[in-house]
Design an enzyme around this catalytic site. Structure first.
Site, PDB file in Angstrom:
ATOM      1  N   LYS A 276      -2.921   7.066   1.574  1.00  0.00           N
ATOM      2  CA  LYS A 276      -2.766   7.200   3.028  1.00  0.00           C
ATOM      3  C   LYS A 276      -1.865   8.385   3.359  1.00  0.00           C
ATOM      4  O   LYS A 276      -0.687   8.223   3.715  1.00  0.00           O
ATOM      5  CB  LYS A 276      -2.225   5.893   3.610  1.00  0.00           C
TER       6      LYS A 276
ATOM      7  N   GLU B  39     -16.328   5.662   6.278  1.00  0.00           N
ATOM      8  CA  GLU B  39     -15.487   4.833   7.162  1.00  0.00           C
ATOM      9  C   GLU B  39     -15.358   5.528   8.507  1.00  0.00           C
ATOM     10  O   GLU B  39     -15.858   6.633   8.699  1.00  0.00           O
ATOM     11  CB  GLU B  39     -14.112   4.610   6.524  1.00  0.00           C
TER      12      GLU B  39
ATOM     13  N   ARG C  65       0.844  -1.211   0.000  1.00  0.00           N
ATOM     14  CA  ARG C  65       0.000   0.000   0.000  1.00  0.00           C
ATOM     15  C   ARG C  65       0.875   1.256   0.000  1.00  0.00           C
ATOM     16  O   ARG C  65       0.541   2.246  -0.662  1.00  0.00           O
ATOM     17  CB  ARG C  65      -0.951   0.012   1.194  1.00  0.00           C
TER      18      ARG C  65
ATOM     19  N   ARG D 160      10.097  27.201   1.034  1.00  0.00           N
ATOM     20  CA  ARG D 160       8.689  26.833   0.929  1.00  0.00           C
ATOM     21  C   ARG D 160       8.167  27.234  -0.444  1.00  0.00           C
ATOM     22  O   ARG D 160       8.289  28.391  -0.834  1.00  0.00           O
ATOM     23  CB  ARG D 160       7.870  27.539   2.015  1.00  0.00           C
TER      24      ARG D 160
HETATM   25  N1  PMP Z   1      -9.633   4.053   7.215  1.00  0.00           N
HETATM   26  C1  PMP Z   1      -8.902   5.077   7.691  1.00  0.00           C
HETATM   27  C2  PMP Z   1      -9.354   6.469   7.409  1.00  0.00           C
HETATM   28  C3  PMP Z   1      -7.726   4.837   8.430  1.00  0.00           C
HETATM   29  O1  PMP Z   1      -6.991   5.858   8.888  1.00  0.00           O
HETATM   30  C4  PMP Z   1      -7.365   3.496   8.708  1.00  0.00           C
HETATM   31  C5  PMP Z   1      -6.151   3.201   9.553  1.00  0.00           C
HETATM   32  N2  PMP Z   1      -4.974   3.444   8.900  1.00  0.00           N
HETATM   33  C6  PMP Z   1      -8.162   2.461   8.193  1.00  0.00           C
HETATM   34  C7  PMP Z   1      -9.282   2.777   7.448  1.00  0.00           C
HETATM   35  C8  PMP Z   1      -7.802   1.006   8.419  1.00  0.00           C
HETATM   36  O2  PMP Z   1      -6.719   0.632   7.621  1.00  0.00           O
HETATM   37  P1  PMP Z   1      -5.704  -0.518   8.076  1.00  0.00           P
HETATM   38  O3  PMP Z   1      -6.554  -1.739   8.296  1.00  0.00           O
HETATM   39  O4  PMP Z   1      -4.801  -0.662   6.929  1.00  0.00           O
HETATM   40  O5  PMP Z   1      -5.057  -0.052   9.331  1.00  0.00           O
END
Ligand code: PMP
Length: 286
Positions: A150, A182, A52, A101
């Site tokens: 992420k 989520e 990832r 910057r």
């Molecule tokens: N959604 C969000 C917004 C997150 O920050 C996380 C944690 N990193 C997850 C889902 C879960 O992802 P993972 O199972 O890879 O930790």
């Protein structure tokens, strides 16, 4: 014991580790991260996190700081140096700094910044919250449109956790156009009549490493899964609810916006999935 951290090729006591004030991670949140759990002194699903990370970097046109093998070695060395049995390793890669910057990305030869540190959490796998279940509230999802990457843009999720805390809850589920996206730092699920329901993957949510593993294990255990959009009302009316993340594993949810979910105690399927997940991931840990 002073924590030893990793910064750009060096292992240092945490108080001696530094990053430039011009670093784009600091100035622009121009950075991505991963959190990998450690159980029994071993890494849980390292490969999933490494893959990832590679994807996040690619989506942002950011250079990889080193190879996957080197990353594994750094993770292992930090676990060893800090004597971690249970806990997490936080990893961050930024686009680096070219000494000023500017909104424009720095030149190609600017080195990315790589930082890793451990978080010691004895008892992580036996968290009391998993016995009791957690309470969530719903909040509007006002994040940007690439939640599949992420990034360290965590101000809104952080505010969401504070809103939950203020409301006497543990966490928040975010809602967009009437549907749950989520949790602030986890993926969200409910169970109705034996069927596990969760939102399908898209740019709207993070592609959870734990989500992927848990859905695979649920399928192997002959559980029924439906990936579709769902509302807070459906989740409130469900038999059970839960969230998944690398550090909370499978965490039962027993209350949503003040309404009791099911019997108000962790559900049978959530408890079973937590057991299977912990068991299988520890067996596969490296
Ligand atoms: N959604 C969000 C917004 C997150 O920050 C996380 C944690 N990193 C997850 C889902 C879960 O992802 P993972 O199972 O890879 O930790």
């Amino acid at each position: 014991m002073t924590r030893t951290v990793y910064v750009n090729g060096e292992y240092l006591p945490e108080g001696e580790a530094t990053v430039s004030i011009f670093d784009r991670g600091f100035l622009m949140a121009d950075a991505v991260y991963e959190v990998t759990s450690v159980l029994g002194g071993k890494l849980i699903d390292f490969d999933g996190h490494a893959v990832r990370l590679e994807r996040s970097l690619k989506e942002l046109d950011m250079q990889a700081p080193c190879s996957k093998e080197e990353l594994l070695e750094i993770h292992r060395k930090l676990v060893e140096l800090n004597g971690i049995e249970e806990g997490m390793i936080y990893l961050q890669v930024t686009r680096g700094s070219d000494g000023d910057r500017d909104f424009v990305f720095p030149s190609e030869d600017t080195k990315p910044t790589l930082v890793l540190f451990t978080q010691n959490k004895p008892g992580l796998a036996n968290a009391p919250a998993a016995q009791e279940g957690i309470k969530v509230i719903s909040i509007e999802d006002i994040r940007w449109g690439r939640r599949d990457i992420k990034t360290v843009q965590l101000l809104y999720p952080s505010m969401g956790k504070m809103m939950a805390k203020k409301a006497g809850a543990d966490d928040a589920w975010m809602v967009e156009d009437g549907y749950v996206t989520e949790g602030t730092s986890n993926n969200a699920y409910f169970v109705k009549d034996g069927k596990i329901v969760t939102r399908p993957l898209s740019n709207d949510i993070l592609h959870g490493i734990t989500r992927k593993a848990v859905l695979r294990m649920a399928e192997e255990a002959q559980m029924e899964i439906e990936e579709r959009l769902f509302t807070i009302e459906e989740a409130k009316d469900a038999d059970e609810a839960f969230v998944t993340s690398a550090s909370a594993f499978v965490m039962p949810v027993v209350e949503i916006d003040g309404a009791t979910v099911g019997d108000g105690v962790p559900g049978r399927i959530a408890k079973r999935l937590r057991e299977i997940y912990l068991d299988e991931s520890m067996k596969a840990a490296i």
